[in-house]
Design a protein around this motif. Sequence first.
Motif, PDB file in Angstrom:
ATOM      1  N   GLY A 274       0.814  -1.216   0.000  1.00  0.00           N
ATOM      2  CA  GLY A 274       0.000   0.000   0.000  1.00  0.00           C
ATOM      3  C   GLY A 274       0.849   1.268   0.000  1.00  0.00           C
ATOM      4  N   LEU A 275       2.173   1.089   0.034  1.00  0.00           N
ATOM      5  CA  LEU A 275       3.042   2.265   0.192  1.00  0.00           C
ATOM      6  C   LEU A 275       2.940   3.296  -0.936  1.00  0.00           C
ATOM      7  CD1 LEU A 275       4.763   3.277   2.384  1.00  0.00           C
ATOM      8  CD2 LEU A 275       6.720   2.123   1.409  1.00  0.00           C
ATOM      9  N   PRO A 276       2.927   2.864  -2.209  1.00  0.00           N
ATOM     10  CA  PRO A 276       2.817   3.883  -3.260  1.00  0.00           C
ATOM     11  C   PRO A 276       1.584   4.767  -3.062  1.00  0.00           C
ATOM     12  CG  PRO A 276       3.338   1.768  -4.230  1.00  0.00           C
ATOM     13  CD  PRO A 276       3.089   1.520  -2.774  1.00  0.00           C
ATOM     14  N   LEU A 277       0.498   4.138  -2.638  1.00  0.00           N
ATOM     15  CA  LEU A 277      -0.723   4.920  -2.423  1.00  0.00           C
ATOM     16  C   LEU A 277      -0.540   5.869  -1.240  1.00  0.00           C
ATOM     17  CD1 LEU A 277      -3.498   5.343  -3.549  1.00  0.00           C
ATOM     18  CD2 LEU A 277      -4.363   3.631  -1.977  1.00  0.00           C
ATOM     19  N   VAL A 278       0.129   5.359  -0.193  1.00  0.00           N
ATOM     20  CA  VAL A 278       0.386   6.225   0.969  1.00  0.00           C
ATOM     21  C   VAL A 278       1.212   7.432   0.522  1.00  0.00           C
ATOM     22  CG1 VAL A 278       1.558   6.396   3.194  1.00  0.00           C
ATOM     23  CG2 VAL A 278       0.226   4.369   2.654  1.00  0.00           C
ATOM     24  N   ILE A 279       2.184   7.191  -0.348  1.00  0.00           N
ATOM     25  CA  ILE A 279       3.037   8.287  -0.815  1.00  0.00           C
ATOM     26  C   ILE A 279       2.232   9.282  -1.639  1.00  0.00           C
ATOM     27  CG2 ILE A 279       4.977   8.872  -2.309  1.00  0.00           C
ATOM     28  CD1 ILE A 279       6.439   6.533  -1.255  1.00  0.00           C
ATOM     29  N   THR A 280       1.465   8.769  -2.595  1.00  0.00           N
ATOM     30  CA  THR A 280       0.639   9.677  -3.402  1.00  0.00           C
ATOM     31  C   THR A 280      -0.280  10.486  -2.502  1.00  0.00           C
ATOM     32  OG1 THR A 280       0.642   8.004  -5.106  1.00  0.00           O
ATOM     33  CG2 THR A 280      -0.947   9.771  -5.366  1.00  0.00           C
ATOM     34  N   PHE A 281      -0.865   9.788  -1.558  1.00  0.00           N
ATOM     35  CA  PHE A 281      -1.797  10.453  -0.664  1.00  0.00           C
ATOM     36  C   PHE A 281      -1.089  11.547   0.136  1.00  0.00           C
ATOM     37  CE2 PHE A 281      -4.838  10.217   3.045  1.00  0.00           C
ATOM     38  CZ  PHE A 281      -5.859  10.849   2.357  1.00  0.00           C
ATOM     39  N   THR A 282       0.124  11.227   0.599  1.00  0.00           N
ATOM     40  CA  THR A 282       0.883  12.229   1.350  1.00  0.00           C
ATOM     41  C   THR A 282       1.148  13.457   0.481  1.00  0.00           C
ATOM     42  OG1 THR A 282       1.978  10.358   2.380  1.00  0.00           O
ATOM     43  CG2 THR A 282       2.880  12.523   2.861  1.00  0.00           C
ATOM     44  N   LEU A 283       1.490  13.211  -0.791  1.00  0.00           N
ATOM     45  CA  LEU A 283       1.759  14.333  -1.693  1.00  0.00           C
ATOM     46  C   LEU A 283       0.494  15.167  -1.912  1.00  0.00           C
ATOM     47  CD1 LEU A 283       4.016  12.594  -4.374  1.00  0.00           C
ATOM     48  CD2 LEU A 283       4.730  14.018  -2.467  1.00  0.00           C
ATOM     49  N   VAL A 284      -0.629  14.479  -2.072  1.00  0.00           N
ATOM     50  CA  VAL A 284      -1.884  15.207  -2.312  1.00  0.00           C
ATOM     51  C   VAL A 284      -2.252  16.051  -1.084  1.00  0.00           C
ATOM     52  CG1 VAL A 284      -4.352  14.963  -2.725  1.00  0.00           C
ATOM     53  CG2 VAL A 284      -2.759  13.471  -3.903  1.00  0.00           C
ATOM     54  N   ILE A 285      -2.167  15.423   0.089  1.00  0.00           N
ATOM     55  CA  ILE A 285      -2.505  16.157   1.308  1.00  0.00           C
ATOM     56  C   ILE A 285      -1.555  17.338   1.470  1.00  0.00           C
ATOM     57  CG2 ILE A 285      -2.599  15.978   3.835  1.00  0.00           C
ATOM     58  CD1 ILE A 285      -4.882  14.595   2.325  1.00  0.00           C
ATOM     59  N   GLY A 286      -0.275  17.103   1.135  1.00  0.00           N
ATOM     60  CA  GLY A 286       0.715  18.182   1.209  1.00  0.00           C
ATOM     61  C   GLY A 286       0.360  19.308   0.246  1.00  0.00           C
ATOM     62  N   ALA A 287      -0.047  18.936  -0.967  1.00  0.00           N
ATOM     63  CA  ALA A 287      -0.391  19.949  -1.965  1.00  0.00           C
ATOM     64  C   ALA A 287      -1.592  20.763  -1.500  1.00  0.00           C
ATOM     65  CB  ALA A 287      -0.678  19.287  -3.303  1.00  0.00           C
ATOM     66  N   ILE A 288      -2.512  20.110  -0.812  1.00  0.00           N
ATOM     67  CA  ILE A 288      -3.682  20.836  -0.309  1.00  0.00           C
ATOM     68  C   ILE A 288      -3.256  21.804   0.800  1.00  0.00           C
ATOM     69  CG2 ILE A 288      -5.819  20.559   1.005  1.00  0.00           C
ATOM     70  CD1 ILE A 288      -6.314  18.054  -0.648  1.00  0.00           C
ATOM     71  N   ALA A 289      -2.378  21.325   1.673  1.00  0.00           N
ATOM     72  CA  ALA A 289      -1.875  22.211   2.732  1.00  0.00           C
ATOM     73  C   ALA A 289      -1.181  23.413   2.091  1.00  0.00           C
ATOM     74  CB  ALA A 289      -0.911  21.447   3.630  1.00  0.00           C
ATOM     75  N   LEU A 290      -0.423  23.170   1.037  1.00  0.00           N
ATOM     76  CA  LEU A 290       0.278  24.270   0.352  1.00  0.00           C
ATOM     77  C   LEU A 290      -0.705  25.250  -0.267  1.00  0.00           C
ATOM     78  CD1 LEU A 290       3.245  22.348  -1.276  1.00  0.00           C
ATOM     79  CD2 LEU A 290       3.435  24.310   0.233  1.00  0.00           C
ATOM     80  N   SER A 291      -1.809  24.725  -0.804  1.00  0.00           N
ATOM     81  CA  SER A 291      -2.756  25.617  -1.471  1.00  0.00           C
ATOM     82  C   SER A 291      -3.344  26.610  -0.471  1.00  0.00           C
ATOM     83  CB  SER A 291      -3.856  24.828  -2.172  1.00  0.00           C
ATOM     84  OG  SER A 291      -4.741  24.295  -1.221  1.00  0.00           O
ATOM     85  N   ARG A 292      -3.390  26.221   0.802  1.00  0.00           N
ATOM     86  CA  ARG A 292      -3.865  27.170   1.812  1.00  0.00           C
ATOM     87  C   ARG A 292      -2.803  28.212   2.112  1.00  0.00           C
ATOM     88  NH1 ARG A 292      -5.131  22.711   5.058  1.00  0.00           N
ATOM     89  NH2 ARG A 292      -6.929  21.706   4.114  1.00  0.00           N
ATOM     90  N   ARG A 293      -1.588  27.920   1.710  1.00  0.00           N
ATOM     91  CA  ARG A 293      -0.492  28.877   1.929  1.00  0.00           C
ATOM     92  C   ARG A 293      -0.113  29.569   0.639  1.00  0.00           C
ATOM     93  NH1 ARG A 293      -0.879  25.058   5.227  1.00  0.00           N
ATOM     94  NH2 ARG A 293      -0.557  25.486   7.429  1.00  0.00           N
ATOM     95  N   LYS A 294      -1.084  29.722  -0.237  1.00  0.00           N
ATOM     96  CA  LYS A 294      -0.933  30.501  -1.467  1.00  0.00           C
ATOM     97  C   LYS A 294       0.009  29.850  -2.470  1.00  0.00           C
ATOM     98  CE  LYS A 294      -2.809  34.139   0.791  1.00  0.00           C
ATOM     99  NZ  LYS A 294      -2.327  35.146   1.657  1.00  0.00           N
ATOM    100  N   VAL A 295       0.176  28.534  -2.369  1.00  0.00           N
ATOM    101  CA  VAL A 295       1.018  27.832  -3.329  1.00  0.00           C
ATOM    102  C   VAL A 295       0.164  26.770  -4.017  1.00  0.00           C
ATOM    103  CG1 VAL A 295       3.037  26.376  -3.634  1.00  0.00           C
ATOM    104  CG2 VAL A 295       3.066  28.174  -1.918  1.00  0.00           C
ATOM    105  N   LEU A 296      -0.016  26.906  -5.320  1.00  0.00           N
ATOM    106  CA  LEU A 296      -0.809  25.917  -6.043  1.00  0.00           C
ATOM    107  C   LEU A 296       0.142  24.984  -6.786  1.00  0.00           C
ATOM    108  CD1 LEU A 296      -3.471  28.332  -7.529  1.00  0.00           C
ATOM    109  CD2 LEU A 296      -3.518  27.105  -5.364  1.00  0.00           C
ATOM    110  N   ILE A 297       0.024  23.705  -6.498  1.00  0.00           N
ATOM    111  CA  ILE A 297       0.885  22.726  -7.147  1.00  0.00           C
ATOM    112  C   ILE A 297       0.202  22.267  -8.434  1.00  0.00           C
ATOM    113  CG2 ILE A 297       1.898  20.430  -6.921  1.00  0.00           C
ATOM    114  CD1 ILE A 297       3.235  22.376  -5.072  1.00  0.00           C
ATOM    115  N   ARG A 298       0.874  22.453  -9.558  1.00  0.00           N
ATOM    116  CA  ARG A 298       0.276  22.024 -10.822  1.00  0.00           C
ATOM    117  C   ARG A 298       0.759  20.632 -11.211  1.00  0.00           C
ATOM    118  NH1 ARG A 298       1.245  23.755 -15.191  1.00  0.00           N
ATOM    119  NH2 ARG A 298      -0.735  23.245 -16.105  1.00  0.00           N
ATOM    120  N   TYR A 299       1.875  20.215 -10.623  1.00  0.00           N
ATOM    121  CA  TYR A 299       2.465  18.941 -10.986  1.00  0.00           C
ATOM    122  C   TYR A 299       2.831  18.247  -9.680  1.00  0.00           C
ATOM    123  CZ  TYR A 299       5.941  15.808 -13.041  1.00  0.00           C
ATOM    124  OH  TYR A 299       6.666  14.708 -13.412  1.00  0.00           O
ATOM    125  N   LEU A 300       2.041  17.227  -9.331  1.00  0.00           N
ATOM    126  CA  LEU A 300       2.123  16.655  -7.986  1.00  0.00           C
ATOM    127  C   LEU A 300       3.542  16.282  -7.514  1.00  0.00           C
ATOM    128  CD1 LEU A 300       0.224  16.210  -5.692  1.00  0.00           C
ATOM    129  CD2 LEU A 300      -0.116  13.879  -6.479  1.00  0.00           C
TER     130      LEU A 300
END
Length: 835
Positions: free
Chosen positions: A283-309
Amino acid sequence: MLKAHSLSPEEILRILKTDRRGLSEEEAKKRLKIYGKNEIEEEEESLIKVFFRQFNNPFVYILFVASGISAYIGKKEDSLIILAIIFVNSLLGFFQEFRAITSLKALKKLTEVKTKVYRDGKLKVIPASELVPGDVVYIQEGDVVPADIRLIESVGLMVDESVLTGESVPVEKNADVVLPEDTPVYNRSNVVFKGTHVVKGWAVGVVYATGRQTEFGKISEKAKEKSPETPLMRALKKFSLAWMVIIFFLLSILFLIGIYQGRDIYEVLLLIVSELVSAVPEGLPLVITFTLVIGAIALSRRKVLIRYLPATETLGSTTFICSDKTGTITEGKLKVQEFFALNEKFLNLISALCNSSDGESGDPVDLALLRWLEENDIDWKKLREEYRTVKVFPFDTKKRYMAVIVEKEGKYYLLVKGAFETLSNFSEGISEELIKVHDVLAENGLRVLFFAYAEIPEPVEDIESLKLKPAGFVGFLDPPKEGVKEAVVNARRAGIRVIMITGDNLKTAVAVAKQTEIYREGDLAVEGKDLSKYSDAELYNLLKRVSVIARALPEDKYRVVKVLQEKGEIVAVTGDGVNDVPALKVADIGVAMGSGTEAAKSVAKMVITDNNLKVIVEAVRWGRIIVRNIKRAITYLLTTSFGEITLLSSAILMKLPLPLYPTQILWINIVTDGVQDKTFPFNKEEIDVMKEKPQKPEKVFLDKRLFLRFLTGGLFIGFINLILFKHLLSVYSYEVAVTITFTSMVVNQWAVGIQTVRDYPFFYKPWRNFQMNPYIFIGIFIGLILQLLAIYVFPNYFHAVPLSLEHWFYVILTTLSVFIFIEIRKLVFTIFSER
Ligand code: ATP
């Protein structure tokens, strides 16, 4: 297929049943249903497909076979439990993936390309994905062409078609020609193609193909290949493979030993298979993708929009940040601070007329000049009425000046303002003193513009062959943004070099760089034109000491990025114009401004909506936290698997009865990993991650500490439970001993999970454990209910017996010892890293 290029504008409008006023909203909606969205990506996978995909995995096949065998030899409970486990596991995977998919969709929405379209006769801004054939769109310099479009009206349109042709020289486009039907695609000068960039001019045109029907769409259809693997994913694959080989090897040996010892072949085989399934972190690849997505969402609240995960994982490894000056390091709101007049009349006249602003908006330099005139009670509007503008030479970022020719009472004047370095080449009367004045202004950090004029008998085309008369200088104040200095210091601490790359004057740039600590004693500052003197290798060495590159062109920026990257540096670069596209594209982290052109945004991996260097450095910090969370999930998963393997193998080697049933091993996987590893993406961080040097993404798993953590933790859990099991066998029946060991393994792993939340010891500011990751406690609560169900409600299915209070005492004892063991290890680690 519509041969748009061979039709006149009137014909194509008629065929597409539209007109110059565009479609009505209603009609557009209808067409959207027919033609689909103007997107090239694959259709979305349905949820049912996502659910069934969870079963499409070799480990699930193995479990199905195991369940079948169990049923065949009459172990009905085992067979059912294995099926239930497959189902629950897939359900957990499905929910996680579902969350990842919906979050990704939300992220994508934030970074959509926008376009201007006429609907019901009015110009509107809509997401480019909603365009339909027949829409009439407006495109201008800096835009990404949103679909394949037949031009209806165009003025000086130049388009960069390199995404399609590879040819980076912009091509001219013209609405007025009608071409033969067989004109090759890339010679069709009256149409523009989706994905290309408008470099100059503007146009109105009608959309004739969208989405996968476009030329760009057709290419992507042909070249449909998977996006390249990211360094982290590649490293993960290598790592997982190595781990799997080791596990497989160990378990095979155990199997042979077990058989040799004369154990029941079914028991041993099922045990080995169960352990294999639970030890492989599939399940690790999914955990990693998920971590990146959650991170990207946290960043979007800090005025950073990730266009490429994957940029999220690279961020933390950044070693160089190449940043623009104006607007990113400085406020970008210019104000005239000082001036030096040789001819006050012309200084005012140039300010009023050699100016592209209307007093409300426009170029910040020009706007500041009008404000300045107003403050001095000079009526610029009146001046603009008195003098008639005959010709405009717009501001050119390459030449760095703007000029106009004006006329009054039959006399013509050339009015020029721009960079002193350029204009002094064709001005007279440039004395040492004048140069001194310029330098003093610039050294104070002001953006200095030179003003000059010439009286001419008639309008001219070539102004550089004239001799200009100096009118004076104007110095603009553009103070550094708040927080930039701290961000630069922070970046330096984190092992990141910040280089200012600006079109401004060297002295001005250095002054601003000094104020923000980008430039320090001993650093180098160079001009863009100097870069060509160096070979790539020389330039790389130079860049290690350079902190300012002034009078730079986008080409210089591109070369700097390339040279750094070739030496393995991870480069973040900012840019907002069409000219910045090449540099943004090649950089590991291309950063476009929210206010920048659509072209820049469309190739950047990250868009910042609050244009400030501080935001970029903060994003790096987040990138590091995200990678740490990935590491946490890995440490946790490996520790617990290694613990189980240690227990099983030592029990077999010591010829003890098996300490766990196969189905129990599978169950442990669910009530521990299943509910805990999903919470690490949300883990907060209290360690100052900017203290560490950048780590390459591919090195993330080659971390000594990570190895030490899971080896020591795993061995400890294995041995403590072995001792427990051995003791229990001498006190209780086998069934009781196994149930206690089973529960002990579960609760021990929860302890490991809690201890993985932080690097600091649990009892150091203990409330922080809840602040850093409250979700893990919720996960454990769910796990606890499941485990209680297993041993009190369905004990028969799990080869278990209901435990009494006295039995729980053992469980608590081992858990405490595991907890304390990790606590001591953390103490030692923290002491070592504080040193
Ligand atoms: P930065 O990296 O700081 O954002 P830049 O590369 O955007 O800078 P430009 O705006 O291209 O810089 O300006 C470069 C130079 O051109 C300025 O230093 C100035 O000499 C000149 N210049 C800028 N704006 C104008 C203008 N409106 N009219 C005339 N000359 C200008």
